[in-house]
Each structure stands twice: as structure tokens, then as C-alpha cells.
Design a protein around this motif. Structure first.
Motif, mmCIF file in Angstrom:
data_model
loop_
_atom_site.group_PDB
_atom_site.id
_atom_site.type_symbol
_atom_site.label_atom_id
_atom_site.label_comp_id
_atom_site.label_asym_id
_atom_site.label_seq_id
_atom_site.Cartn_x
_atom_site.Cartn_y
_atom_site.Cartn_z
ATOM 1 N N TYR A 287 0.843 -1.205 0.000
ATOM 2 C CA TYR A 287 0.000 0.000 0.000
ATOM 3 C C TYR A 287 0.879 1.257 0.000
ATOM 4 O O TYR A 287 0.635 2.194 -0.768
ATOM 5 C CB TYR A 287 -0.924 -0.034 1.225
ATOM 6 N N ILE A 288 1.940 1.260 0.816
ATOM 7 C CA ILE A 288 2.822 2.437 0.884
ATOM 8 C C ILE A 288 3.623 2.569 -0.415
ATOM 9 O O ILE A 288 3.847 3.678 -0.902
ATOM 10 C CB ILE A 288 3.759 2.367 2.126
ATOM 11 N N ASN A 289 4.026 1.446 -1.006
ATOM 12 C CA ASN A 289 4.690 1.506 -2.324
ATOM 13 C C ASN A 289 3.796 2.239 -3.324
ATOM 14 O O ASN A 289 4.235 3.087 -4.087
ATOM 15 C CB ASN A 289 4.967 0.088 -2.850
ATOM 16 N N LYS A 290 2.515 1.882 -3.309
ATOM 17 C CA LYS A 290 1.553 2.486 -4.235
ATOM 18 C C LYS A 290 1.376 3.982 -3.956
ATOM 19 O O LYS A 290 1.345 4.798 -4.886
ATOM 20 C CB LYS A 290 0.212 1.760 -4.082
ATOM 21 N N GLN A 291 1.283 4.326 -2.693
ATOM 22 C CA GLN A 291 1.054 5.725 -2.311
ATOM 23 C C GLN A 291 2.251 6.618 -2.639
ATOM 24 O O GLN A 291 2.091 7.790 -2.916
ATOM 25 C CB GLN A 291 0.779 5.845 -0.802
ATOM 26 N N THR A 292 3.457 6.036 -2.505
ATOM 27 C CA THR A 292 4.668 6.863 -2.626
ATOM 28 C C THR A 292 5.390 6.676 -3.964
ATOM 29 O O THR A 292 6.334 7.412 -4.253
ATOM 30 C CB THR A 292 5.676 6.498 -1.508
ATOM 31 N N GLY A 293 5.002 5.675 -4.737
ATOM 32 C CA GLY A 293 5.693 5.381 -5.992
ATOM 33 C C GLY A 293 7.061 4.737 -5.760
ATOM 34 O O GLY A 293 7.882 4.676 -6.677
ATOM 35 N N ARG A 294 7.318 4.268 -4.549
ATOM 36 C CA ARG A 294 8.612 3.600 -4.276
ATOM 37 C C ARG A 294 8.510 2.138 -4.676
ATOM 38 O O ARG A 294 7.425 1.621 -4.977
ATOM 39 C CB ARG A 294 8.957 3.683 -2.777
ATOM 40 N N ASN A 295 9.661 1.483 -4.583
ATOM 41 C CA ASN A 295 9.687 0.062 -4.928
ATOM 42 C C ASN A 295 10.396 -0.687 -3.802
ATOM 43 O O ASN A 295 11.390 -1.365 -4.022
ATOM 44 C CB ASN A 295 10.416 -0.096 -6.270
ATOM 45 N N MET A 296 9.877 -0.537 -2.589
ATOM 46 C CA MET A 296 10.533 -1.158 -1.428
ATOM 47 C C MET A 296 10.461 -2.677 -1.554
ATOM 48 O O MET A 296 9.476 -3.231 -2.034
ATOM 49 C CB MET A 296 9.823 -0.730 -0.133
ATOM 50 N N ILE A 297 11.507 -3.332 -1.074
ATOM 51 C CA ILE A 297 11.472 -4.802 -1.005
ATOM 52 C C ILE A 297 10.633 -5.157 0.218
ATOM 53 O O ILE A 297 10.838 -4.600 1.303
ATOM 54 C CB ILE A 297 12.894 -5.383 -0.829
ATOM 55 N N LEU A 298 9.686 -6.081 0.032
ATOM 56 C CA LEU A 298 8.759 -6.388 1.123
ATOM 57 C C LEU A 298 9.051 -7.745 1.747
ATOM 58 O O LEU A 298 9.240 -8.730 1.030
ATOM 59 C CB LEU A 298 7.314 -6.372 0.606
ATOM 60 N N TRP A 299 9.089 -7.771 3.066
ATOM 61 C CA TRP A 299 9.141 -9.053 3.789
ATOM 62 C C TRP A 299 7.767 -9.696 3.680
ATOM 63 O O TRP A 299 6.744 -9.012 3.686
ATOM 64 C CB TRP A 299 9.502 -8.778 5.261
ATOM 65 N N ASN A 300 7.733 -11.028 3.613
ATOM 66 C CA ASN A 300 6.480 -11.718 3.336
ATOM 67 C C ASN A 300 5.681 -12.034 4.609
ATOM 68 O O ASN A 300 5.408 -13.188 4.915
ATOM 69 C CB ASN A 300 6.795 -13.005 2.556
ATOM 70 N N GLY A 301 5.312 -11.010 5.362
ATOM 71 C CA GLY A 301 4.521 -11.245 6.585
ATOM 72 C C GLY A 301 3.138 -10.644 6.447
ATOM 73 O O GLY A 301 2.908 -9.783 5.591
ATOM 74 N N ALA A 302 2.221 -11.100 7.283
ATOM 75 C CA ALA A 302 0.855 -10.561 7.237
ATOM 76 C C ALA A 302 0.150 -10.771 8.570
ATOM 77 O O ALA A 302 0.560 -11.615 9.373
ATOM 78 C CB ALA A 302 0.063 -11.217 6.121
ATOM 79 N N CYS A 303 -0.901 -10.004 8.768
ATOM 80 C CA CYS A 303 -1.729 -10.140 9.978
ATOM 81 C C CYS A 303 -2.859 -11.115 9.690
ATOM 82 O O CYS A 303 -3.603 -10.934 8.721
ATOM 83 C CB CYS A 303 -2.285 -8.768 10.348
ATOM 84 N N MET A 304 -3.006 -12.116 10.559
ATOM 85 C CA MET A 304 -4.023 -13.149 10.348
ATOM 86 C C MET A 304 -5.448 -12.576 10.342
ATOM 87 O O MET A 304 -6.334 -13.116 9.699
ATOM 88 C CB MET A 304 -3.904 -14.221 11.434
ATOM 89 N N VAL A 305 -5.642 -11.479 11.050
ATOM 90 C CA VAL A 305 -6.986 -10.895 11.154
ATOM 91 C C VAL A 305 -7.347 -10.141 9.873
ATOM 92 O O VAL A 305 -8.446 -10.292 9.328
ATOM 93 C CB VAL A 305 -7.041 -9.928 12.369
ATOM 94 N N HIS A 306 -6.397 -9.353 9.373
ATOM 95 C CA HIS A 306 -6.698 -8.510 8.212
ATOM 96 C C HIS A 306 -6.599 -9.253 6.884
ATOM 97 O O HIS A 306 -6.992 -8.720 5.849
ATOM 98 C CB HIS A 306 -5.780 -7.286 8.218
ATOM 99 N N GLU A 307 -6.058 -10.470 6.928
ATOM 100 C CA GLU A 307 -5.920 -11.230 5.668
ATOM 101 C C GLU A 307 -7.132 -12.085 5.368
ATOM 102 O O GLU A 307 -7.208 -12.661 4.291
ATOM 103 C CB GLU A 307 -4.679 -12.126 5.756
ATOM 104 N N ILE A 308 -8.057 -12.210 6.330
ATOM 105 C CA ILE A 308 -9.148 -13.170 6.060
ATOM 106 C C ILE A 308 -10.502 -12.512 5.774
ATOM 107 O O ILE A 308 -11.531 -13.182 5.787
ATOM 108 C CB ILE A 308 -9.290 -14.248 7.171
#
Ligand code: 13P
Ligand code: SF4
Length: 334
Positions: free
Chosen positions: A177-198
Motif C-alpha cells: 500500500y505504501i509503495n503504491k502511495q509513494t511510488g517507491r519500490n521497497m522490497i517487502l518481507w512476506n509477513g501478514a496479519c491473520m486478522v486482516h488477511e481473512i
């Protein structure tokens, strides 16, 4: 019934005090008395159960809670939230006794980034600065350059030069989401919140068809498909503020359901519908946040346990990137 000594001994195993409470006492009044007697403060996250929110001295998002923890003059901080939040309070204010009602209150997002693995990952990208979401362990914080929360992530990323390569961890959804907002191309670690992913996109769309006047509001830990449907995206505090000032009267809320308590209190005439998850439940609770109960909070304040303990060297290393975040946030008036 467990006696007090065996209950203390069991904290290590169980993670909380297990002592029978006299069912005739008024827990709300007892907690108020204990707070005064011990010069204690209760800091609570919006995802805590309503009773806990109602006895808290401050309720907030992760940034607000860290700021409160840093400046409090209380002798004891009871942190009604999850482990990384209480640990952050201890990192910022080591002379205070920091208590967590249930030591097992962890976080799937924090668990998705083990420090040893992350260190190897970081070594593969030596030119990159590391911006890390506050939902991580002290070990990960110590490997980071700047911490951020959902309410300041964009400003923190933008505080680095546009050509600075960045690793963003541990939440891939917030990072994307922040990559999209800022136009950056940050490398992302593959983690997620179990609550917000379902959250179920299909069920959210069905709700929107039934309530066409409703606005969909979402936390940036949600997946892109959910965020695309949202009329507003923000941290828990951001979502709460939006519902207070916005003109709509009905909202579909895609974050943990605890926040609905404050939304309803602040806007009693509005309707808040929890966005449904992709299972048979109608709402989406964080099982970690909800390990804390009013009873555990009372016992923890009364017996001053379980307490957050930290290695001093680790604390000092983890503090640097949090201080950096607080400095940048203060500069922007966040
Ligand atoms: P914020 O309250 O900072 O938006 O964070 C949400 C969250 O998932 C905390 O665990
Ligand atoms: Fe962790 Fe998600 Fe629970 Fe927040 S809601 S504590 S990010 S598992």
C-alpha cells in the motif's frame, strides 16, 4: 483454587495469573482504586474488549500508545494490548514497571519475522535502509533503521531520499500500500496479519449491495483487493476520526471489531457493520488481543505480574529506530 504462590510460579507456564476472584466485587471500582493506590496507568489498544477500553486511561493506535508510554509519569504501565506493544513501552520507559495481563498475547505479524532469518535477509541487501512496522519483536527492531506505524508509514518512507533503496518489514500488505502511495519500490518481507488477511471480498461486496449508502473503511494491513473497495484507508485512530467527521451514517468496517466500541460511542447515531471474514463468523476478532480480559487485568494490577523484562543491550539497540520514528512523527505533528 490455586494459591498465590503457585499462581506466581505458574505465570511462566501459563502466561497469566490464575487466582479465583471474589465474584461479588466490582471489578471496575477495584481497578480504579488500584490505579490510584499504585500510581498506575492503563494504556489500551482499540482492539481490546469494551470493558477494558472503558477502564483505560488512554485508548489509541500503536503510535499514540508509544507516545503515551514514553511520556507517562505513572510508576506502573498496564499495557492492555499485545506483547510487542508492551515491549515497546518498556523500551521507551525502562524505569517503569510494564505489565501485560496475558504474556501469551502475541501477534501473527510479529511472529512472521524471526530475527535470525531477517538478519540474513538484511545482509543480502547491504545498501538498503530498513523501515519496520512496529508490529515486530525487539530483536527485529534492533535490526531496523526506522520504525513506523500505520498512521505514519507514508511520512516515514518519504523522509528518506527517493533513490534510497528500502526494505519494508514485516507486513507485505501495508508495504504494498505504501509503495503504491509513494511510488517507491521497497522490497517487502512476506509477513501478514491473520486478522486482516481473512476478510471476504465477496461478502463485503454483498453487504455493500444491501447497503448502497454505506462507506467501506479499511485498515492498510488488509489485502489489496479489499483496499481497492475502500472509501477510506487508515490506522485505527484514522478510521475512528474519519467516522466522526464524515457525513455518511453507515460504515462497513474492515479491521478488528474492537474498534467498533469507540466508533459507536463517538457516533451513537451511526451504524457500524463489521466486515465479515472468509469463514462462518460474522465478525473478525484478533485471538491475541482478546486473550486479555478484565479479570486478568485486575489480577495483573493487583499482584503486579506478569511483568515485561528486557535485556538492556537489546533494549538500547531497539530504542534507536523507535526514537527516530518519534522524532519524525513530532516533526510532522503526528
Ligand atoms: P494501529 O492501531 O496502529 O492502526 O495498528 C493496528 C494493529 O493491527 C495493531 O495490532
Ligand atoms: Fe497482530 Fe493482527 Fe492481532 Fe494486530 S490484529 S495484534 S497485527 S495479529
Amino acid at each position: 483454587m490455586a494459591d498465590i504462590n503457585s499462581s506466581f510460579a505458574a505465570i511462566e507456564k501459563k502466561g497469566f495469573l490464575d487466582i479465583d476472584i471474589d465474584p461479588t466485587i466490582d471489578l471496575f471500582a477495584e481497578i480504579e482504586n488500584l490505579k490510584k493506590e499504585k500510581n498506575a496507568i492503563i494504556l489500551a489498544h482499540y482492539y481490546q474488549e469494551p470493558d477494558i477500553q472503558d477502564v483505560a486511561d488512554y485508548i489509541g493506535d500503536s503510535l499514540g500508545l508509544a507516545q503515551q508510554a514514553e511520556k507517562t509519569q505513572a510508576d506502573i504501565i498496564v499495557f492492555a494490548g499485545v506483547h510487542f506493544m508492551a515491549e515497546t513501552a518498556k523500551i521507551l520507559n525502562p524505569s517503569k514497571k510494564v505489565l501485560l495481563p496475558d504474556m501469551n498475547a502475541g501477534c501473527s505479524l510479529s511472529d512472521s519475522a524471526p530475527p535470525a532469518l531477517f538478519k540474513l535477509f538484511k545482509e543480502k541487501h547491504p545498501k538498503h535502509k530498513v523501515i519496520t512496522y512496529i508490529n515486530c519483536s525487539a530483536g527485529i527492531k534492533a535490526l531496523s533503521d526506522i520504525i513506523c506505524t500505520s498512521s505514519n508509514a507514508q511520512k516515514i518512507v518519504e523522509s528518506l531520499p527517493a533513490d534510497q533503496p528500502i526494505i519494508f518489514a514485516p507486513d507485505k500488505n501495508l508495504g504494498a500500500y505504501i509503495n503504491k502511495q509513494t511510488g517507491r519500490n521497497m522490497i517487502l518481507w512476506n509477513g501478514a496479519c491473520m486478522v486482516h488477511e481473512i476478510f471476504s471480498l465477496e461478502k463485503i461486496i454483498r453487504l455493500k449491495i444491501r447497503h448502497p449508502e454505506a462507506k467501506i473503511i479499511a485498515h492498510p494491513e488488509c489485502e489489496e483487493a479489499i483496499l481497492k473497495t475502500a472509501d477510506f484507508i487508515g490506522s485505527t485512530t484514522g478510521l475512528l476520526k474519519f467516522t466522526k467527521t464524515d457525513s455518511a451514517t453507515i460504515y462497513i468496517v474492515a479491521t478488528e471489531t474492537g474498534i467498533l466500541h469507540q466508533m459507536q460511542k463517538e457516533s451513537p447515531d451511526k451504524t457500524f457493520i463489521p466486515a465479515p471474514p472468509d469463514n462462518s463468523c460474522a465478525c473478525n476478532d484478533c485471538p491475541h488481543m482478546k486473550l486479555n480480559t478484565l479479570e486478568k487485568l485486575y489480577l495483573c494490577l493487583k499482584y503486579e505480574a506478569p511483568e515485561i523484562q528486557m535485556d538492556e543491550q537489546l533494549r538500547l539497540e531497539a530504542k534507536k529506530p523507535i526514537d527516530e520514528m518519534l522524532k519524525i512523527s513530532a516533526y510532522y505533528g503526528l
